[in-house]
Each structure stands twice: as C-alpha cells, then as structure tokens.
Design an enzyme around this catalytic site. Structure first.
Site, PDB file in Angstrom:
ATOM      1  N   ASP A   1     -86.542 -12.403  84.373  1.00 52.84           N
ATOM      2  CA  ASP A   1     -87.782 -12.321  85.147  1.00 52.84           C
ATOM      3  C   ASP A   1     -88.423 -13.930  85.873  1.00 52.84           C
ATOM      4  OD1 ASP A   1     -88.505 -12.930  83.113  1.00 52.84           O
ATOM      5  OD2 ASP A   1     -90.356 -10.682  83.351  1.00 52.84           O
TER       6      ASP A   1
ATOM      7  N   HIS B   1     -91.994 -14.221  80.612  1.00 50.63           N
ATOM      8  CA  HIS B   1     -93.740 -13.943  80.027  1.00 50.63           C
ATOM      9  C   HIS B   1     -92.925 -14.859  78.221  1.00 50.63           C
ATOM     10  CE1 HIS B   1     -93.034 -10.739  83.127  1.00 50.63           C
ATOM     11  NE2 HIS B   1     -94.366 -11.436  83.182  1.00 50.63           N
TER      12      HIS B   1
ATOM     13  N   ASP C   1     -87.246 -15.292  78.922  1.00 49.71           N
ATOM     14  CA  ASP C   1     -87.598 -14.013  79.481  1.00 49.71           C
ATOM     15  C   ASP C   1     -89.284 -15.016  80.328  1.00 49.71           C
ATOM     16  OD1 ASP C   1     -88.697 -11.465  79.949  1.00 49.71           O
ATOM     17  OD2 ASP C   1     -90.282 -12.403  80.202  1.00 49.71           O
TER      18      ASP C   1
ATOM     19  N   HIS D   1     -92.755  -8.061  73.597  1.00 47.07           N
ATOM     20  CA  HIS D   1     -94.779  -8.488  73.379  1.00 47.07           C
ATOM     21  C   HIS D   1     -95.014  -7.445  72.575  1.00 47.07           C
ATOM     22  CE1 HIS D   1     -94.756 -10.696  77.222  1.00 47.07           C
ATOM     23  NE2 HIS D   1     -94.261  -9.346  77.814  1.00 47.07           N
TER      24      HIS D   1
HETATM   25  C1  OKP Z   1     -92.759  -8.248  80.440  1.00 48.67           C
HETATM   26  B1  OKP Z   1     -91.580  -9.062  79.870  1.00 48.67           B
HETATM   27  C2  OKP Z   1    -100.914  -3.596  82.279  1.00 48.67           C
HETATM   28  C3  OKP Z   1     -99.299  -4.020  82.172  1.00 48.67           C
HETATM   29  C4  OKP Z   1     -99.668  -5.884  82.904  1.00 48.67           C
HETATM   30  C5  OKP Z   1     -97.424  -6.902  82.617  1.00 48.67           C
HETATM   31  C6  OKP Z   1     -95.938  -7.342  82.496  1.00 48.67           C
HETATM   32  C7  OKP Z   1     -95.460  -7.355  81.482  1.00 48.67           C
HETATM   33  C8  OKP Z   1     -93.829  -7.658  81.223  1.00 48.67           C
HETATM   34  N1  OKP Z   1    -101.289  -2.682  83.179  1.00 48.67           N
HETATM   35  N2  OKP Z   1     -97.977  -5.788  82.639  1.00 48.67           N
HETATM   36  O1  OKP Z   1     -92.225  -9.409  79.539  1.00 48.67           O
HETATM   37  O2  OKP Z   1     -91.044  -8.923  81.582  1.00 48.67           O
HETATM   38 ZN    ZN Z   2     -91.088 -10.507  81.533  1.00 49.41          ZN
END
Ligand code: OKP
Ligand code: ZN
Length: 343
Positions: A285, A198, A196, A160
């Site tokens: 995930d 996300h 992933d 990210h």
């Molecule tokens: C990370 B990866 C805001 C945080 C939101 C989002 C998940 C991030 C995933 N408090 N959390 O791609 O596994």
């Molecule tokens: Zn993720």
C-alpha cells in the site's frame, strides 16, 4: 519461490464504516486473487496449501482469552439476535476499566479491538486461522524444508493485531506468529521488517520487551497516518527489548528516493543484528495509486525492494499484509519476490 495459499480467505469479507455508511472493506477477497494470479502467471514457483496448526501455535503472539474470543465471537453475536457484521463501537480508553473482560459480546468486541475496521462475520475465525497457518507453513518450509525463502499469501493481514487486540483489518498477527514459531524451532534471533504503509503496531507491541526479535518498520508518519497512536521514532523498545525496535516514519509523498534511504538504514540494522531468519511484513500500500495511503512508489520500485533484501543473504519469509489498489497489488507484491530472486 514457494507460495502458500488457501481459498479459505474468501470466507471473510467484512464491512467497514466509510463516510458514515457501511461499505465492503478495502481489505477484500479480490486482493488475494490478484496476487495469486500474478504468482501463477509469472511462474514464481510451487503453490501449496497450508498445514493445519493447533491454537497453541498462535499463543506465542496472543493470549488464550483473546483467541477464544475470536473463535466464539460470531456465535455470541448471533445468540444476541443479530446476523449482520459484528463491529466494535466502544473502547476502554485511558481511565476506563481495561482490566475486566465484559461478559456481553458488544463489550467484548470493544475490549479486544483498537478500532472499528475489524468486522467479525460467520467465516472470520476460519479465514484468520488459515491465514496464520499459511505463515506458519512458510516458516516451517524454511526451517525444516530447507527453502531459502517462502511467500505466505495471507489474507486477512495481521500486523495491527497485538497480544490482546485486533485492529485495521487484522485479527491474528501472522508475521509475529511465524517469528515466534521460528524462535521455538531453533532460531536464536529473528528480525521482522515491516514495509507496509501503516505502522505494524501489533508486531511492535508483541516483541517490544524482547531482544530476541528485532522489529523494524517503514511507514507513513503516525502524526498524519493510521494507526496514529504508534510508530514514532522514539519508540525504541523497553527493558531487555530496548534498542531492538526501530521505527522509520516517513512523510506523505515519499517516493523511491526517500524510501530507498530508509530501507538502506533498516537493512544495515538487520545486518548488524545478524538474525537467523528474516520475516518481511509485505504490504504494497506504499504504491502511488493506493486509495488509502500516500507514498509514491511505482511498479519497478518493488523489484528494487526485493533486490535490496536479497543482499542481506538471509532466509526470508514474506508475509502479505496490506495493499488496496487491487489492479496493481499482484504485480507489486510479486515484483518484490522476483527482485529478491534476481529475476
Ligand atoms: C491495514 B494495513 C477504521 C478502519 C481504519 C485503517 C487502515 C488499515 C490498514 N474504520 N482503516 O496496514 O494495510
Ligand atoms: Zn497497510
């Protein structure tokens, strides 16, 4: 397969807001322990510490002012009289000024973040630097050490994080840093495949205008999954990079059948691109019991992912990203690696 690992990840254990309360992040140190234990138990191969790389090696993916922000943020936060986790809470959205870096740390935190899932703590810089060094060490082992594949057991994850912002537990984009290193050390074309759950918005963003790095991502549809503002099918790249970005968003409840078809499509694109090396952003995930995601993959499906990737016949650097069902992430991540090796 060779694994790169360091205990330094333990220095980073941040908090996030969950239902209005500060709680330990889902992205926690025990994740890496579980994966390392499985690597050892399955005798995947040698486990080596990372080499140390200079900050200039991260500058292929990130701006220098962002890197110095990351290095100095904790001290600036401490100097302003606080010693709990530093979290961004204000962002330069739409018509607000995003061309001027604020001087005060609270402003800088928001300026360099996309969300509040990125606590800065005393050990964050050390941990994220070492995580990037693991990915660089893996790519170095492939390019100069002649390894066909390597596993960078990265924590914190990276996909990210973009040129100038952190987000979603990610600070330095380990996969992008490794991809850029490959380009600087002889690879003509590099593909980055992100599996992933996300969308890898940071990696997409870093290479969006480039045709020398193909980015492909399978992920929960951003219409109803984090990161919400990136990962749609019509994001195809821009300028020279047009046609070199492929998003395959999938609905909630996607199981192996739907996943396999999308992975097949991605693999065909990779084969057509004929990269010199493939980087896999390996998040697990997508597992059915993951607490923050909604695909339905099972333990054995990860063996199949590895088998499909092996059929490409390319050198591969696997870079660990997400996966939050701590009991299963060791089995699932190592299943991909063992499927890849034909075990
Ligand atoms: C990370 B990866 C805001 C945080 C939101 C989002 C998940 C991030 C995933 N408090 N959390 O791609 O596994
Ligand atoms: Zn993720």
């Amino acid at each position: 397969m060779i694994t790169f690992y360091s205990d330094t990840h333990r220095l980073h254990h941040g908090s996030e807001l969950k239902d209005g309360v500060l709680m330990p992040c889902f992205e926690m140190p025990s994740r890496a322990d579980t994966v390392l234990n499985r690597v050892l138990q399955q005798q995947l191969g040698e486990v080596l510490p990372p080499q140390q790389f200079g900050v200039e090696h991260y500058a292929g993916a990130h701006s220098l002012r962002y890197l110095s922000f990351l290095q100095n943020a904790w001290e600036e936060w401490r100097a302003s009289g606080r010693d709990h986790d530093a979290l961004p809470l204000v962002w330069p959205v739409r018509d607000l000024r995003s061309d001027l870096e604020p001087e005060f740390i609270d402003g800088k935190l928001g300026f360099y973040a996309m969300d509040a899932g990125v606590a800065i703590t005393a050990g964050t810089w050390q941990a994220v630097k070492t995580s990037a060094d693991l990915a660089l060490s893996g790519m170095e082992a492939i390019q100069r050490g002649g390894q066909h594949a390597a596993f960078a057991l990265c924590r914190p994850p990276g996909h990210h994080a973009a040129h100038e912002y952190m987000g979603g537990y990610c600070y330095l984009n380990n996969a992008a840093i490794a991809a850029q290193y490959a380009r600087s050390h002889g690879a003509k074309r590099v593909a980055v495949l992100d599996v992933d759950y996300h969308h890898g918005n940071g990696t997409q963003s870093i290479f969006y205008q480039r045709d020398d790095v193909l980015f492909l991502s399978l992920h929960g549809d951003p219409k109803n999954s984090y990161p919400y503002f990136s990962g749609h099918r019509d994001e195809l790249g821009a300028g020279d990079g047009f046609g070199y970005n492929l998003n395959l968003p999938l609905p909630h409840g996607t199981d192996w059948q739907g996943y396999c078809a999308a992975l097949q499509t991605a693999c065909q694109h990779i084969a057509g691109y004929a990269p010199d090396v493939l980087v896999v952003s390996l998040g697990v995930d997508t597992f059915k019991d993951d607490p923050i995601s909604s695909f339905l993959l099972e333990n054995d499906d990860y063996l199949r992912i590895g088998q499909m990737l092996a059929r490409l016949g390319l050198p591969v650097l696997f870079v660990l990203e997400g996966g939050y069902m701590v009991d299963d992430i060791g089995v699932n991540a190592v299943n991909v690696l063992q499927g890849f090796e034909g075990a």
